[in-house]
Scaffold this motif. Structure first.
Motif, PDB file in Angstrom:
ATOM      1  N   HIS A   2      73.480  37.103  26.491  1.00 21.51           N
ATOM      2  CA  HIS A   2      72.705  36.987  27.723  1.00 21.51           C
ATOM      3  C   HIS A   2      72.505  35.506  28.052  1.00 21.51           C
ATOM      4  O   HIS A   2      71.808  34.793  27.337  1.00 21.51           O
ATOM      5  N   VAL A   3      73.116  35.056  29.128  1.00 25.98           N
ATOM      6  CA  VAL A   3      73.015  33.645  29.527  1.00 25.98           C
ATOM      7  C   VAL A   3      71.655  33.421  30.180  1.00 25.98           C
ATOM      8  O   VAL A   3      71.301  34.113  31.142  1.00 25.98           O
ATOM      9  N   PRO A   4      70.862  32.459  29.713  1.00 25.87           N
ATOM     10  CA  PRO A   4      69.558  32.179  30.332  1.00 25.87           C
ATOM     11  C   PRO A   4      69.699  31.274  31.550  1.00 25.87           C
ATOM     12  O   PRO A   4      70.771  30.742  31.837  1.00 25.87           O
ATOM     13  N   ASP A   5      68.604  31.092  32.252  1.00 28.23           N
ATOM     14  CA  ASP A   5      68.579  30.143  33.374  1.00 28.23           C
ATOM     15  C   ASP A   5      68.794  28.725  32.852  1.00 28.23           C
ATOM     16  O   ASP A   5      68.272  28.349  31.803  1.00 28.23           O
ATOM     17  N   GLY A   6      69.567  27.952  33.596  1.00 30.53           N
ATOM     18  CA  GLY A   6      69.734  26.540  33.282  1.00 30.53           C
ATOM     19  C   GLY A   6      71.024  26.184  32.578  1.00 30.53           C
ATOM     20  O   GLY A   6      71.373  25.011  32.508  1.00 30.53           O
ATOM     21  N   PHE A   7      71.746  27.151  32.054  1.00 36.47           N
ATOM     22  CA  PHE A   7      73.023  26.850  31.392  1.00 36.47           C
ATOM     23  C   PHE A   7      74.115  26.518  32.409  1.00 36.47           C
ATOM     24  O   PHE A   7      74.970  25.672  32.166  1.00 36.47           O
ATOM     25  N   SER A  13      76.576  29.618  39.726  1.00 33.38           N
ATOM     26  CA  SER A  13      75.767  30.832  39.577  1.00 33.38           C
ATOM     27  C   SER A  13      75.819  31.681  40.837  1.00 33.38           C
ATOM     28  O   SER A  13      75.910  32.918  40.769  1.00 33.38           O
ATOM     29  N   VAL A  14      75.768  31.028  42.004  1.00 31.50           N
ATOM     30  CA  VAL A  14      75.855  31.760  43.274  1.00 31.50           C
ATOM     31  C   VAL A  14      77.229  32.409  43.410  1.00 31.50           C
ATOM     32  O   VAL A  14      77.350  33.575  43.823  1.00 31.50           O
ATOM     33  N   ALA A  15      78.268  31.657  43.067  1.00 25.05           N
ATOM     34  CA  ALA A  15      79.624  32.213  43.135  1.00 25.05           C
ATOM     35  C   ALA A  15      79.775  33.404  42.194  1.00 25.05           C
ATOM     36  O   ALA A  15      80.377  34.427  42.550  1.00 25.05           O
ATOM     37  N   ALA A  16      79.215  33.280  40.986  1.00 23.91           N
ATOM     38  CA  ALA A  16      79.266  34.394  40.038  1.00 23.91           C
ATOM     39  C   ALA A  16      78.486  35.589  40.571  1.00 23.91           C
ATOM     40  O   ALA A  16      78.894  36.747  40.382  1.00 23.91           O
ATOM     41  N   GLY A  17      77.378  35.314  41.246  1.00 24.40           N
ATOM     42  CA  GLY A  17      76.611  36.396  41.854  1.00 24.40           C
ATOM     43  C   GLY A  17      77.411  37.130  42.915  1.00 24.40           C
ATOM     44  O   GLY A  17      77.340  38.365  43.016  1.00 24.40           O
ATOM     45  N   PHE A  98      62.163  42.462  30.560  1.00 21.23           N
ATOM     46  CA  PHE A  98      62.076  41.942  29.208  1.00 21.23           C
ATOM     47  C   PHE A  98      62.404  40.461  29.086  1.00 21.23           C
ATOM     48  O   PHE A  98      62.475  39.929  27.979  1.00 21.23           O
ATOM     49  N   ALA A  99      62.610  39.788  30.218  1.00 22.60           N
ATOM     50  CA  ALA A  99      62.904  38.344  30.233  1.00 22.60           C
ATOM     51  C   ALA A  99      64.096  38.005  29.353  1.00 22.60           C
ATOM     52  O   ALA A  99      64.112  36.975  28.675  1.00 22.60           O
ATOM     53  N   ASP A 100      65.088  38.876  29.346  1.00 22.85           N
ATOM     54  CA  ASP A 100      66.286  38.678  28.534  1.00 22.85           C
ATOM     55  C   ASP A 100      67.470  38.464  29.476  1.00 22.85           C
ATOM     56  O   ASP A 100      67.924  39.399  30.131  1.00 22.85           O
ATOM     57  N   GLY A 101      67.961  37.241  29.533  1.00 22.82           N
ATOM     58  CA  GLY A 101      69.012  36.905  30.491  1.00 22.82           C
ATOM     59  C   GLY A 101      68.384  36.383  31.769  1.00 22.82           C
ATOM     60  O   GLY A 101      67.543  37.051  32.382  1.00 22.82           O
ATOM     61  N   GLY A 102      68.749  35.163  32.162  1.00 18.88           N
ATOM     62  CA  GLY A 102      68.113  34.536  33.312  1.00 18.88           C
ATOM     63  C   GLY A 102      68.343  35.300  34.607  1.00 18.88           C
ATOM     64  O   GLY A 102      69.397  35.919  34.808  1.00 18.88           O
ATOM     65  N   LEU A 103      67.355  35.226  35.507  1.00 15.50           N
ATOM     66  CA  LEU A 103      67.501  35.884  36.805  1.00 15.50           C
ATOM     67  C   LEU A 103      68.520  35.162  37.671  1.00 15.50           C
ATOM     68  O   LEU A 103      69.301  35.802  38.386  1.00 15.50           O
ATOM     69  N   THR A 104      68.533  33.833  37.622  1.00 13.48           N
ATOM     70  CA  THR A 104      69.545  33.105  38.387  1.00 13.48           C
ATOM     71  C   THR A 104      70.926  33.252  37.755  1.00 13.48           C
ATOM     72  O   THR A 104      71.941  33.007  38.402  1.00 13.48           O
TER      73      THR A 104
END
Length: 353
Positions: A2-7, A13-17, A98-104
């Protein structure tokens, strides 16, 4: 993984979204062809089971653990399009509750853990089935191989994302070597869990395993020294108990609840593959706190419950229950949309003449 925010930076991130949203949209349409009145509730169960097993980190090396990604398991049990949706539902529940994996980083995680794992695993699985003799054992062997390769495949995709938008200055060669090395080991665990689960379901209800459809081999008879197809036997009525998916659904849900509510307490506490690589290589230097860090279920524990075993167990049970409800709702909606499309097509057909 699970990649967190900020990596990963904002543009990537937008493109991946966008990639993830497109994949989910395509999967919603494709899942209409895979789901029926029997498999729609089972797809929700598969999502809940993946959630539960992801809580069971297993040791893979000194100070490192791994956990199931689930793309291979979902694709083989309920189909590749539905599999992408199963893992996406799990990731959404984990990120929000569960705050697991960044939302962004949700798009990065869906692309890595849902799309790539399903595509790699199912391609390997189908390719091997064409080469292996038809049979249940071949399905299990192909499931093992597909799951094994799907995990390093996701690690390679993370490396690509990092090369395009990593927020720290770490040589890409080091990231690639570290990520693929540890995730090959994690892939072995993924393969064992996937093959064991697929084999168990095939043993009791092979008709419900998407990847095992069409494996019936015609009976051969030797006539005058030649093998010929035996005459087809008249179809016997199928007992109602054999058609029902309720026993499998109940046993699967109970298993998921036990794994998440009790067994998860004994899971490895070591960081998983990505966390370990990120800490060792400095990838996490610009990691940001999760937006849901104050969630009552953050870090898979129930807020204000002091007993660690009870807190984690309750969180796991809530997660399984929530995932099966959300997942089943999504898949029933997809199934109903298919039924509406078929009804509309049947109604329109006479007017075409």
């Amino acid at each position: 993984m699970h990649v967190p925010d900020g990596f990963i930076n904002a543009p990537v991130s937008v493109a991946a979204g966008a990639v993830a949203a497109t994949a989910v949209a395509v999967s919603l349409r494709g899942a209409r062809r895979e789901l029926d009145e029997r498999t729609a509730p089972l797809a929700g169960l598969v999502a809940a089971f993946i959630f539960a097993v992801q809580m069971l980190n297993f040791p893979v090396a000194a100070g490192t653990s791994g956990h199931l990604l689930g793309g291979a398991l979902a694709a083989i049990l309920v189909g590749p399009y539905t599999g992408v949706l199963c893992v996406s539902v799990v990731l959404l529940m984990q990120g929000i509750l569960f705050a697991d994996g960044g939302l962004t980083a949700l798009g990065v995680n869906i692309t890595n853990m849902a799309v790539v794992t399903v595509v790699v695993a199912y391609a390997v699985f189908r390719g091997l089935l064409r080469l292996l003799p038809a049979g249940r054992r071949s399905v299990t062997v192909a499931a093992f191989a597909g799951a094994l390769l799907s995990v390093p495949g996701a690690a390679v995709m993370f490396t690509l994302f990092y090369a395009l938008g990593g927020t720290t200055d770490v040589p890409i060669g080091k990231v690639f070597t570290a990520m693929t090395g540890v995730h090959v080991l994690i892939g072995v665990g993924e393969a064992v869990i996937t093959a064991a689960t697929v084999g168990a379901v095939i043993a009791v209800r092979p008709d419900l395993v998407h990847g095992a459809r069409g494996l019936a081999v015609p009976l051969k008879l030797r006539v005058d020294g030649r093998l010929v197809d035996a005459p087809a036997a008249p179809a016997a009525p199928v007992p109602a108990a054999a058609r029902s998916t309720r026993p499998l659904w109940i046993s699967g849900l109970v298993t998921a609840l036990v794994l998440a509510g009790f067994v998860s307490y004994y899971a490895s506490s070591s960081p998983d593959g990505l966390e370990k690589v990120a800490a060792d290589q400095g990838i996490d230097a610009k990691a940001r706190e999760h937006a849901a860090a104050d969630s009552p279920l953050a870090d898979y524990s129930v807020k204000d419950v002091s007993d660690a075993r009870l807190s984690g167990g309750l969180a796991g049970i809530i997660g399984v229950g929530g995932t099966v409800v959300v997942g089943t709702g999504v898949f029933w909606a997809v199934r109903r949309r298919r039924a509406d499309d078929l009804t509309a097509a049947a109604t329109a057909a006479p007017s075409a003449h």
